[in-house]
Design an enzyme around this catalytic site. Structure first.
Site, PDB file in Angstrom:
ATOM      1  CG  ASP A 220     -22.294   5.718  13.086  1.00  0.00           C
ATOM      2  OD1 ASP A 220     -21.722   4.668  13.537  1.00  0.00           O
ATOM      3  OD2 ASP A 220     -23.033   5.866  12.248  1.00  0.00           O
TER       4      ASP A 220
ATOM      5  CE  LYS B   2     -24.413   0.713  11.513  1.00  0.00           C
ATOM      6  NZ  LYS B   2     -23.006   0.640  11.430  1.00  0.00           N
TER       7      LYS B   2
ATOM      8  CG  ASP C 114     -21.371  -2.455  11.125  1.00  0.00           C
ATOM      9  OD1 ASP C 114     -21.075  -3.675  10.361  1.00  0.00           O
ATOM     10  OD2 ASP C 114     -21.892  -1.712  10.470  1.00  0.00           O
TER      11      ASP C 114
ATOM     12  CE  LYS D 195     -19.551  -2.130   7.101  1.00  0.00           C
ATOM     13  NZ  LYS D 195     -20.029  -1.554   8.220  1.00  0.00           N
ATOM     14  CG  LEU D 196     -14.934  -9.707  12.259  1.00  0.00           C
ATOM     15  CD1 LEU D 196     -14.617 -10.903  13.017  1.00  0.00           C
ATOM     16  CD2 LEU D 196     -14.339  -8.621  12.579  1.00  0.00           C
TER      17      LEU D 196
ATOM     18  CG  ASP E 274      -7.664 -11.567   9.099  1.00  0.00           C
ATOM     19  OD1 ASP E 274      -6.498 -12.245   8.597  1.00  0.00           O
ATOM     20  OD2 ASP E 274      -6.968 -10.865   9.956  1.00  0.00           O
TER      21      ASP E 274
ATOM     22  CB  THR F 148     -23.858   1.608  -0.207  1.00  0.00           C
ATOM     23  OG1 THR F 148     -23.309   2.009   1.195  1.00  0.00           O
ATOM     24  CG2 THR F 148     -25.090   0.641  -0.161  1.00  0.00           C
TER      25      THR F 148
ATOM     26  NE  ARG G  94     -30.263  10.579   5.935  1.00  0.00           N
ATOM     27  CZ  ARG G  94     -29.178   9.718   6.490  1.00  0.00           C
ATOM     28  NH1 ARG G  94     -29.920   8.395   6.684  1.00  0.00           N
ATOM     29  NH2 ARG G  94     -27.973   9.699   6.410  1.00  0.00           N
TER      30      ARG G  94
ATOM     31  NE  ARG H 153     -25.020  10.756   8.588  1.00  0.00           N
ATOM     32  CZ  ARG H 153     -24.242  10.736   7.649  1.00  0.00           C
ATOM     33  NH1 ARG H 153     -23.534  11.605   7.197  1.00  0.00           N
ATOM     34  NH2 ARG H 153     -24.419   9.833   6.518  1.00  0.00           N
TER      35      ARG H 153
END
Ligand code: C5P
Length: 240
Positions: free
Chosen positions: A10, A33, A60, A62-63, A65, A124, A186, A216
């Site tokens: 990210d 990712k 990733d 997330k399509l 449509d 989530t 985690r 992270r």
């Protein structure tokens, strides 16, 4: 079935993502990712640059449509050589089947294996009140998640992204071979950040997770390579 620890890259720019990867010794082949932030900033070139370093890519995006648009976009993704990609189960049976068809067609054109198609069930971030009020779906979040997993399986998807809390119920409904990849992981010693419900790698393995997504705790660690190795060691030991 391989059980990857997938690092969520990210980052806002290609430079930052590649600088992060530079810390890992050559010979360590990661699965990473690439989400919307990095892909929209850096485009398909970042996928190719990372694959050229020997890493597997989970794209990733997330399509969600109309079926024709999703099929065409998945055909393009299928040509990129990625290992996994995502689609929203809420798009329905026809859209999910079109996604799979597009992926297989794109990969076949290049002589590649088709990426595993993973469905997003309920995000989530969706709670009970949002499910019942905003989406007008009656019942519990877990019942909706399990329903979407069944729909995804019936539509040709290979698995779902889900909370580790949900993976056992999903496997009970659709069988153990349907992939359940779980974020929100985690190590016991790490901060939860903005994740509401977290699990350790060991607990996720015991719940039946088929792969972890970790961001992270690895990307922001003082020693990212060590943080990754520790999570991998814990995860591998719990899967033995
Ligand atoms: O930094 P952290 O480990 O929380 O990152 C988790 C990654 O998994 C992020 O890229 C996040 O967008 C993604 N994700 C998630 N929960 C989901 C689906 C994806 O945290 N339900």
């Amino acid at each position: 079935m391989s059980r990857p620890v997938i690092i969520a890259l990210d980052f806002p720019t290609a430079d930052q993502a590649l600088t992060f990867l530079d810390q890992f010794p050559t010979g360590i082949n990661l699965t990473v990712k690439i989400g919307m932030e990095l892909f929209y900033a850096a485009g398909p070139q970042i996928v190719q640059a990372i694959e050229a370093r020997g890493h597997a890519v989970f794209l990733d995006l997330k399509l969600h449509d109309i079926p024709n648009t999703v099929e065409a976009a998945m055909r393009v993704i299928g040509r990129l050589g990625v290992r996994y990609t995502t689609v929203h189960a809420a798009g329905g049976h026809v859209m999910l089947a079109a996604a799979k068809q597009g992926l297989v067609a794109g990969a076949t054109e290049r002589g590649l294996s088709a990426p595993k198609l993973l469905a997003i069930t309920q995000l989530t971030s969706t709670n009970q009140a949002m499910l019942n009020t905003d989406q007008q779906i009656a019942g519990s979040v877990q019942a909706s998640v399990v329903h979407y997993a069944e729909l995804a399986q019936a539509s040709g998807c290979d698995g779902v992204i889900c909370s580790a809390q949900e993976v056992a119920a999903i496997h009970a409904a659709v069988g153990p071979d349907f992939i359940g990849i779980t974020p929100g992981i985690r190590p016991a010693t790490a901060a939860a950040d903005d994740q509401q419900r977290v699990m350790t790698p060991t607990a996720a393995a015991k719940a039946g997770s088929n792969g972890l997504v970790v961001g992270r705790p690895i990307t922001q660690a003082t020693d990212s390579v060590q943080a990754y190795q520790q999570i991998l060691t814990e995860w591998s030991a719990a899967n033995d």
